[in-house]
Design a protein around this motif. Structure first.
Motif, PDB file in Angstrom:
ATOM      1  N   ALA A 740       0.759  28.182  -5.265  1.00 24.52           N
ATOM      2  CA  ALA A 740      -0.257  28.118  -6.315  1.00 24.52           C
ATOM      3  C   ALA A 740      -1.539  27.428  -5.858  1.00 24.52           C
ATOM      4  O   ALA A 740      -2.455  27.243  -6.644  1.00 24.52           O
ATOM      5  N   ASN A 741      -1.566  27.002  -4.559  1.00 22.90           N
ATOM      6  CA  ASN A 741      -2.764  26.355  -3.985  1.00 22.90           C
ATOM      7  C   ASN A 741      -3.127  25.058  -4.712  1.00 22.90           C
ATOM      8  O   ASN A 741      -4.299  24.735  -4.865  1.00 22.90           O
ATOM      9  N   TYR A 742      -2.130  24.311  -5.187  1.00 20.49           N
ATOM     10  CA  TYR A 742      -2.395  23.016  -5.805  1.00 20.49           C
ATOM     11  C   TYR A 742      -2.743  22.000  -4.721  1.00 20.49           C
ATOM     12  O   TYR A 742      -2.016  21.891  -3.725  1.00 20.49           O
ATOM     13  N   PRO A 743      -3.795  21.260  -4.860  1.00 19.58           N
ATOM     14  CA  PRO A 743      -4.103  20.214  -3.866  1.00 19.58           C
ATOM     15  C   PRO A 743      -3.223  18.991  -4.035  1.00 19.58           C
ATOM     16  O   PRO A 743      -2.993  18.248  -3.098  1.00 19.58           O
ATOM     17  N   GLN A 744      -2.718  18.790  -5.268  1.00 22.92           N
ATOM     18  CA  GLN A 744      -1.987  17.550  -5.540  1.00 22.92           C
ATOM     19  C   GLN A 744      -1.065  17.774  -6.730  1.00 22.92           C
ATOM     20  O   GLN A 744      -1.394  18.493  -7.669  1.00 22.92           O
ATOM     21  N   VAL A 745       0.180  17.193  -6.667  1.00 24.26           N
ATOM     22  CA  VAL A 745       1.124  17.277  -7.768  1.00 24.26           C
ATOM     23  C   VAL A 745       1.745  15.901  -7.993  1.00 24.26           C
ATOM     24  O   VAL A 745       1.633  15.028  -7.139  1.00 24.26           O
ATOM     25  N   VAL A 755      17.923   5.341  -5.865  1.00 24.05           N
ATOM     26  CA  VAL A 755      18.506   6.268  -4.892  1.00 24.05           C
ATOM     27  C   VAL A 755      17.733   7.580  -4.865  1.00 24.05           C
ATOM     28  O   VAL A 755      17.379   8.093  -3.808  1.00 24.05           O
ATOM     29  N   LEU A 756      17.430   8.135  -6.053  1.00 29.59           N
ATOM     30  CA  LEU A 756      16.699   9.392  -6.118  1.00 29.59           C
ATOM     31  C   LEU A 756      15.290   9.213  -5.559  1.00 29.59           C
ATOM     32  O   LEU A 756      14.788  10.059  -4.810  1.00 29.59           O
ATOM     33  N   ARG A 757      14.641   8.091  -5.896  1.00 28.40           N
ATOM     34  CA  ARG A 757      13.288   7.830  -5.385  1.00 28.40           C
ATOM     35  C   ARG A 757      13.280   7.790  -3.858  1.00 28.40           C
ATOM     36  O   ARG A 757      12.424   8.393  -3.216  1.00 28.40           O
ATOM     37  N   GLN A 758      14.269   7.131  -3.252  1.00 26.10           N
ATOM     38  CA  GLN A 758      14.344   7.033  -1.797  1.00 26.10           C
ATOM     39  C   GLN A 758      14.582   8.403  -1.180  1.00 26.10           C
ATOM     40  O   GLN A 758      14.024   8.738  -0.133  1.00 26.10           O
ATOM     41  N   GLY A 759      15.449   9.219  -1.837  1.00 24.51           N
ATOM     42  CA  GLY A 759      15.716  10.565  -1.335  1.00 24.51           C
ATOM     43  C   GLY A 759      14.460  11.419  -1.322  1.00 24.51           C
ATOM     44  O   GLY A 759      14.210  12.176  -0.369  1.00 24.51           O
ATOM     45  N   ILE A 760      13.636  11.308  -2.374  1.00 20.79           N
ATOM     46  CA  ILE A 760      12.400  12.088  -2.449  1.00 20.79           C
ATOM     47  C   ILE A 760      11.411  11.606  -1.396  1.00 20.79           C
ATOM     48  O   ILE A 760      10.718  12.407  -0.739  1.00 20.79           O
ATOM     49  N   VAL A 761      11.338  10.288  -1.180  1.00 23.47           N
ATOM     50  CA  VAL A 761      10.439   9.741  -0.145  1.00 23.47           C
ATOM     51  C   VAL A 761      10.810  10.295   1.225  1.00 23.47           C
ATOM     52  O   VAL A 761       9.949  10.724   2.005  1.00 23.47           O
ATOM     53  N   GLU A 762      12.121  10.319   1.557  1.00 27.61           N
ATOM     54  CA  GLU A 762      12.567  10.833   2.853  1.00 27.61           C
ATOM     55  C   GLU A 762      12.228  12.310   2.995  1.00 27.61           C
ATOM     56  O   GLU A 762      11.835  12.784   4.055  1.00 27.61           O
ATOM     57  N   ASN A 766       9.266  14.228   5.793  1.00 27.01           N
ATOM     58  CA  ASN A 766       9.593  15.257   6.776  1.00 27.01           C
ATOM     59  C   ASN A 766       9.005  16.622   6.433  1.00 27.01           C
ATOM     60  O   ASN A 766       9.297  17.600   7.120  1.00 27.01           O
ATOM     61  N   HIS A 767       8.209  16.724   5.359  1.00 28.69           N
ATOM     62  CA  HIS A 767       7.642  18.021   4.978  1.00 28.69           C
ATOM     63  C   HIS A 767       6.310  18.227   5.705  1.00 28.69           C
ATOM     64  O   HIS A 767       5.393  17.407   5.587  1.00 28.69           O
ATOM     65  N   ARG A 768       6.187  19.321   6.429  1.00 28.10           N
ATOM     66  CA  ARG A 768       5.016  19.514   7.287  1.00 28.10           C
ATOM     67  C   ARG A 768       3.734  19.811   6.513  1.00 28.10           C
ATOM     68  O   ARG A 768       2.638  19.690   7.060  1.00 28.10           O
ATOM     69  N   ASN A 769       3.841  20.189   5.237  1.00 25.10           N
ATOM     70  CA  ASN A 769       2.641  20.517   4.470  1.00 25.10           C
ATOM     71  C   ASN A 769       2.202  19.372   3.554  1.00 25.10           C
ATOM     72  O   ASN A 769       1.267  19.523   2.784  1.00 25.10           O
ATOM     73  N   VAL A 770       2.915  18.241   3.622  1.00 20.77           N
ATOM     74  CA  VAL A 770       2.538  17.084   2.806  1.00 20.77           C
ATOM     75  C   VAL A 770       1.586  16.202   3.617  1.00 20.77           C
ATOM     76  O   VAL A 770       1.935  15.721   4.694  1.00 20.77           O
ATOM     77  N   LYS A 771       0.391  15.997   3.085  1.00 20.76           N
ATOM     78  CA  LYS A 771      -0.589  15.160   3.770  1.00 20.76           C
ATOM     79  C   LYS A 771      -0.316  13.681   3.541  1.00 20.76           C
ATOM     80  O   LYS A 771      -0.305  12.889   4.469  1.00 20.76           O
ATOM     81  N   SER A 772      -0.063  13.325   2.290  1.00 16.95           N
ATOM     82  CA  SER A 772       0.220  11.932   1.966  1.00 16.95           C
ATOM     83  C   SER A 772       0.918  11.875   0.609  1.00 16.95           C
ATOM     84  O   SER A 772       0.907  12.846  -0.150  1.00 16.95           O
ATOM     85  N   PHE A 773       1.524  10.723   0.325  1.00 16.05           N
ATOM     86  CA  PHE A 773       2.139  10.502  -0.981  1.00 16.05           C
ATOM     87  C   PHE A 773       2.177   9.005  -1.269  1.00 16.05           C
ATOM     88  O   PHE A 773       2.190   8.193  -0.341  1.00 16.05           O
ATOM     89  N   ALA A 774       2.142   8.687  -2.556  1.00 15.47           N
ATOM     90  CA  ALA A 774       2.140   7.282  -2.956  1.00 15.47           C
ATOM     91  C   ALA A 774       2.608   7.187  -4.400  1.00 15.47           C
ATOM     92  O   ALA A 774       2.592   8.178  -5.151  1.00 15.47           O
ATOM     93  N   PHE A 775       3.065   5.981  -4.786  1.00 13.12           N
ATOM     94  CA  PHE A 775       3.496   5.789  -6.164  1.00 13.12           C
ATOM     95  C   PHE A 775       2.293   5.921  -7.106  1.00 13.12           C
ATOM     96  O   PHE A 775       1.148   5.614  -6.736  1.00 13.12           O
ATOM     97  N   ALA A 776       2.561   6.352  -8.313  1.00 13.63           N
ATOM     98  CA  ALA A 776       1.515   6.537  -9.309  1.00 13.63           C
ATOM     99  C   ALA A 776       0.961   5.180  -9.747  1.00 13.63           C
ATOM    100  O   ALA A 776       1.611   4.148  -9.580  1.00 13.63           O
ATOM    101  N   PRO A 777      -0.264   5.160 -10.310  1.00 15.01           N
ATOM    102  CA  PRO A 777      -0.792   3.905 -10.866  1.00 15.01           C
ATOM    103  C   PRO A 777       0.123   3.382 -11.969  1.00 15.01           C
ATOM    104  O   PRO A 777       0.934   4.124 -12.528  1.00 15.01           O
ATOM    105  N   VAL A 788       1.813  13.439  -4.815  1.00 14.20           N
ATOM    106  CA  VAL A 788       1.893  14.102  -3.511  1.00 14.20           C
ATOM    107  C   VAL A 788       0.593  14.883  -3.275  1.00 14.20           C
ATOM    108  O   VAL A 788       0.158  15.653  -4.128  1.00 14.20           O
ATOM    109  N   THR A 789      -0.018  14.662  -2.108  1.00 15.36           N
ATOM    110  CA  THR A 789      -1.236  15.390  -1.719  1.00 15.36           C
ATOM    111  C   THR A 789      -0.893  16.319  -0.556  1.00 15.36           C
ATOM    112  O   THR A 789      -0.274  15.890   0.425  1.00 15.36           O
ATOM    113  N   PHE A 790      -1.322  17.604  -0.669  1.00 19.40           N
ATOM    114  CA  PHE A 790      -1.004  18.589   0.370  1.00 19.40           C
ATOM    115  C   PHE A 790      -2.145  18.706   1.393  1.00 19.40           C
ATOM    116  O   PHE A 790      -3.296  18.344   1.128  1.00 19.40           O
TER     117      PHE A 790
END
Length: 791
Positions: A740-745, A755-762, A766-777, A788-790
């Protein structure tokens, strides 16, 4: 353990299992529950205990366990207030913790009820909690968690403490002026300290007269005197008066609060008891997770079926799991074979797991395992030679066996280790057979280990009895610790000696020395082992073939269902079209018939002409449709030709609403399609040919439109989902967002246990199309959501 003999608990190391559970308890009452735990033979009680374990496992899985903090034993405190004594702050804090925990557990249970979760016993225990909101609020206001009486306990205490602070400030200001002024040179050190609960300063001995006041102490050398200067004597007196007033007020408050507990002391004690039950349930669930255990079913016929049973006191990476089954086809198992093969451990595993099951504990066994219920469990295991009673090993064992024989019946489980050992082999074997016959006559459940070859034959000849052995690998000269039901053990002495280099001549001579019956028995056992291995191989092959056949059958069922669904759709569609054609034909026929009838009416004046009848007949004939009209339909033929696909064609993937380009055909009905930055294998049924895009701008427009058609949300909510399901959904969602060409989700995973948060971070790392990610404000969820920013 009133119904079961207590000796078995020590023999089978039952207490060591309880010690394994101790670290998972946080309340004194829970520890008392565990200390008092013993196996019982009452089926109703056992079922209740097992239901509580099941409830605890369910809560552990869904909510991470019941929220229980560390709680001390409050029964002595309640006993003291019953006789009129007052509790101190620390004791009141412990009682307060029971009351606040009661409130928290009530809220937790209410949340489970609102979630419409069903439990067998949890809600029954929760109903026994008595909520005391007013008393709880009063104690929480007056006493902090460390047992200190707070300023809010009374207006008088707040005022007194305010006066204390002001007095202390005045004293410190006066003393600070002394230790930092011109008189500082008379001091041993520029500090203010306390002696006899009064503020003092350290003055050099020779200058004691410089400050006046009162000497309260001196240093070990006598060179320093701790003096209360005359300037602060009155201030210290006033401070001391305030401190005495504070102490008196605290005593009054503690007495008042202690008296307030008296009317509710029984409810508070019972609340602590119920909280201890919940703590014990939590501990059983955590213990089950540690040993990878389950709650077994109770077999109505009292059969024992422990699948992949493991001894709980042996490390999981070392223990060998075995299927232990007794009761249905046989009530006695005779295990033979060499020493150090695992016979005794197998014996103890059966007995210990049965005791754990009758204590309501989880068992380290596989799913679908079942337990029996025995009124007595007996064991004669190990060398119990008694020096004090001057008993030999054989005498000691026989004394124990005589005691067992006096009590064992059809509701007993008896474990014999090396039955009949310690005496003449011939007499020992005869005694062992006679004892087993007596047990069989009483329908007692028996598992026995032995070295005697006579008992190998016994296992074949006696009904309800079966041979078993512990597997031994001759190639590696080591036991595998696998239990083989139906195959008696053999010594393997000849094979082992041969592999160790003993002369074949000597081995052959030894074979000729042993009597023919023993030789035949060993050969029979060897043949049985070979047949067992062949049967295992065939079983594995058949199992694999069965799994493949089941998979094919499942695929065929799906295809069959889809075929009939599609057929029904097409038939319905055909009926609808046919009905429409019939309606049209009816209308045309009625029109033709009306014309003929009109001509007949005119026929009274003049005859109907022949060509008019022929013309009407031709119109009726034209109402039918030839069966091959679809094959001759030029529009359909043109559409079919347009459907033919080739490499390089621009296509629309209908399942994604995305335009792509065909790269290559990878199957009869599948193509590899380039969708933006992704390459995907798509079924031909999901591909629609498109005219080639003339300009780049057209492709951009199509992409934008497809993203709108795909309806991909900019936020994914995973709260309440299981770990594996959530990660699978994240993977699919990221692909859809990229298409869908989303720049960020934003991915909302909640805080929970992390546990789920750590699994998503891992995953995102390792995703090659993810530029960066951080916790929400913080105002958007904080660490309960990840942005998540692509690339």
């Amino acid at each position: 353990m009133s119904e079961l003999n207590s000796r078995i608990l020590n023999t089978l190391e039952y207490e060591q299992v309880k010690q394994m559970m101790m670290p998972y308890l946080v309340t004194a009452q829970g520890q008392e529950e565990l200390a008092a735990l013993e196996p019982v033979a009452d089926e109703t009680v056992i079922r209740q205990w097992l239901d509580e374990t099941l409830d605890a496992l369910k809560v552990q899985r869904l909510r991470g366990g019941i929220p229980i903090p560390k709680i001390e034993n409050i029964r002595p405190h309640m006993k003291r207030i019953e006789i009129g004594a007052d509790l101190n702050g620390h004791e009141l804090a412990q009682v307060t913790r029971v009351l606040t925990t009661t409130s928290e557990v009530n809220r937790f249970i209410d949340d489970l009820v609102e979630g419409e979760l069903e439990f067998a016993r949890l809600y029954d225990w929760a109903k026994q909690l008595t909520h005391l909101p007013e008393l709880t609020r009063r104690l929480k206001i007056a006493i902090d968690e460390d047992g200190r009486v707070t300023d809010d306990a009374s207006d008088a205490l707040r005022q007194i403490r305010s006066q204390i602070r002001r007095s202390e400030q005045s004293i410190r200001e006066t003393l600070d002026g002394l230790i930092r002024g011109n008189q500082a040179r008379y001091l041993s050190d520029a500090i203010v300290t306390m002696r006899n609960e009064r503020y003092v300063i350290p003055v050099k001995h020779e200058y004691r007269s410089m400050f006046g006041g009162v000497v309260h102490d001196q240093s070990a050398s006598g060179q320093t005197l701790f003096i209360e200067p005359k300037q602060i004597v009155e201030l210290n007196n006033r401070l001391r008066q305030h401190q005495i007033a504070e102490k008196n007020e605290i005593t009054r408050i503690l007495s008042e609060l202690s008296a307030a507990l008296v009317p509710a002391r029984k409810e508070i004690i019972h609340n602590a008891f119920v909280i201890g039950k919940f703590d014990f349930m939590n501990a059983k669930a955590r213990f089950a997770k540690a040993i990878k255990g389950i709650v077994p079913a109770i077999n109505a016929q009292n059969y024992v079926v422990f699948k992949q049973a493991r001894h709980p006191l042996i490390a999981m990476e070392k223990v060998v799991a075995n299927d232990i089954v007794i009761g249905k086809d046989y009530q006695a198992i005779v295990i033979t074979g060499p020493n150090t093969g695992g016979k005794t451990i197998t014996l103890k595993t059966l007995g210990l797991l049965q005791l754990m099951g009758q204590s309501g504990l989880p068992l380290p066994v596989a799913q679908e395992s079942q337990m029996g219920i025995f009124k007595e469990v007996f064991a004669d295991i190990g060398d119990e030679q008694s020096i004090e009673q001057n008993l030999s090993t054989f005498s000691s064992h026989m004394t124990n066996i005589v005691n067992i024989l006096s009590k064992a019946d059809e509701n007993s489980l008896v474990l014999f280790d090396e039955l009949g050992a310690g005496t003449d082999p011939q007499e020992g074997a005869a005694l062992a057979i006679a004892i087993l016959d007596e047990m069989g006559a009483r329908s007692t459940y028996v598992m026995a280990t032995t070295h005697y070859p006579e008992l190998k034959v016994y296992g074949y000849n006696r009904p309800g009895t079966i041979n078993a052995s512990m597997e031994f690998d001759v190639d590696t000269l080591s036991p595998t610790y696998r239990l083989l039901i139906g195959v008696p053990g053999r010594s393997n002495a000849f094979e082992i000696s041969s592999r160790l280099g003993l002369s074949p001549f000597i081995i052959e001579s030894a074979k000729q020395i042993i009597d023919g019956e023993s030789q035949d028995l060993n050969e029979m056992i060897a043949d049985l082992e070979n047949r067992r291995k062949m049967a295992e191989t065939e079983y594995l092959e058949l199992r694999q073939s069965l799994e493949e056949a089941e998979k094919i059958q499942a695929d065929l069922k799906i295809a069959h269902r889809e075929f009939y669904e599609e057929r029904e759709k097409e038939l319905a569609k055909g009926r609808k079209e046919a009905n429409a054609m019939i309606e049209a034909a009816k209308e045309e026929a009625e029109k033709i018939i009306a014309d003929i009838r009109h001509m007949q009416l005119l026929g009274s004046q003049s005859k109907v002409k022949e060509h008019q009848l022929i013309d009407a007949k031709q119109k009726l004939a034209n109402l039918s449709h030839p069966e091959d009209h679809l094959q001759k339909n030029k529009v359909l033929q043109k559409a079919k030709a347009a459907k033919k696909l080739k490499v390089g064609d621009d296509v629309m993937v209908t399942s994604f609403g995305q335009r792509g380009e065909l790269l290559k055909k990878v199957g009869d009905n599948q193509w590899q399609v380039q969708l933006g930055i992704l390459k995907m294998t798509i079924s031909e049924e999901e591909i629609e040919p498109l005219a080639p895009a003339k300009e780049t701008s057209h492709r951009v427009v199509a992409t934008v439109r497809s993203s709108q058609e795909a309806h991909v949300d900019a936020q994914l909510d995973l709260r309440g989902k299981r770990y594996e399901e959530a990660l699978a959904e994240v993977d699919q969602y990221i692909d859809s967002a990229l298409l869908a060409n989303y720049p960020q989700v934003t991915i909302v995973h909640g805080k929970g246990t992390g546990v789920l948060r750590q699994g998503i971070v891992e995953y995102l790392k390792n995703h090659r199309n993810v530029k960066s990610f951080a916790f929400a404000p913080a105002n958007q969820g904080g660490n309960g959501a990840t942005i998540v920013t692509f690339k």
